[in-house]
Design a protein around this motif. Structure first.
Motif, PDB file in Angstrom:
ATOM      1  N   TYR A   1      -1.375   1.212  -4.722  1.00 29.32           N
ATOM      2  CA  TYR A   1      -0.764  -0.057  -4.361  1.00 29.32           C
ATOM      3  C   TYR A   1       0.146  -0.574  -5.470  1.00 29.32           C
ATOM      4  CZ  TYR A   1      -3.860  -2.561  -7.563  1.00 29.32           C
ATOM      5  OH  TYR A   1      -4.482  -3.026  -8.687  1.00 29.32           O
TER       6      TYR A   1
ATOM      7  N   ILE B   1       0.867  -1.188   0.000  1.00 28.99           N
ATOM      8  CA  ILE B   1       0.000   0.000   0.000  1.00 28.99           C
ATOM      9  C   ILE B   1       0.903   1.238   0.000  1.00 28.99           C
ATOM     10  CG2 ILE B   1      -1.889   1.205   1.154  1.00 28.99           C
ATOM     11  CD1 ILE B   1      -2.592  -1.686   0.155  1.00 28.99           C
TER      12      ILE B   1
ATOM     13  N   THR C   1      -4.775   5.613   1.987  1.00 29.62           N
ATOM     14  CA  THR C   1      -5.636   4.467   1.667  1.00 29.62           C
ATOM     15  C   THR C   1      -6.435   4.056   2.901  1.00 29.62           C
ATOM     16  OG1 THR C   1      -3.972   3.684   0.095  1.00 29.62           O
ATOM     17  CG2 THR C   1      -5.679   2.115   0.738  1.00 29.62           C
TER      18      THR C   1
END
Length: 131
Positions: free
Chosen positions: A100, A23, A28
């Motif tokens: 990602y 990530i 996120t």
């Protein structure tokens, strides 16, 4: 081809490998990460039931998290999985493309990645050595 000695990563084909969903974006949402992990778990139990793969979240620091899917016997084993999962876009639909990166990594390189915290540098190595 000469080995790139400037890279902190070393070729280790016969080591245990992991599949990593890194990530890259600290913004996120945790819910998106957990949803992705649930989808990957479902995919793994359907497509690779005998492997008994385990996904878990690893929090490196506040800006770096990853999902670690383990484990694979060696480079060939993880690449079979990598090639199967990379086309499964629906598994990653909760994440934006720039949030990602997916990669496959050996045990020793994984510990380097955890200290370097830079998946883009690792992926340069990955693209060169694993293709």
């Amino acid at each position: 081809e000469t080995e790139d000695t400037t890279s902190p990563y070393k070729r280790s084909d016969n080591e245990v490998h992991f599949f990593v969903i890194y990530i890259k974006d600290p913004a996120t949402q945790q819910s998106a990460i957990m949803s992705t992990m649930a989808k990957v778990d479902a995919f793994n139990s359907l497509q690779f039931p005998t492997k008994k793969l385990q996904a878990k979240q690893v929090i490196i620091d506040k800006n770096n998290r990853l999902l670690n899917i383990k484990q694979f016997k060696n480079r060939d084993d993880v690449l079979t999985y990598y090639n199967a999962i990379k086309s499964q876009g629906q598994l990653f639909s909760d994440l934006k493309a720039d949030q990602y990166a997916i990669t496959a990594i050996s045990l020793s390189n994984f510990s380097t990645l955890l200290s370097e915290k830079d998946v883009d540098t690792y992926n340069k190595f990955f693209k060169r050595v694993y293709k």
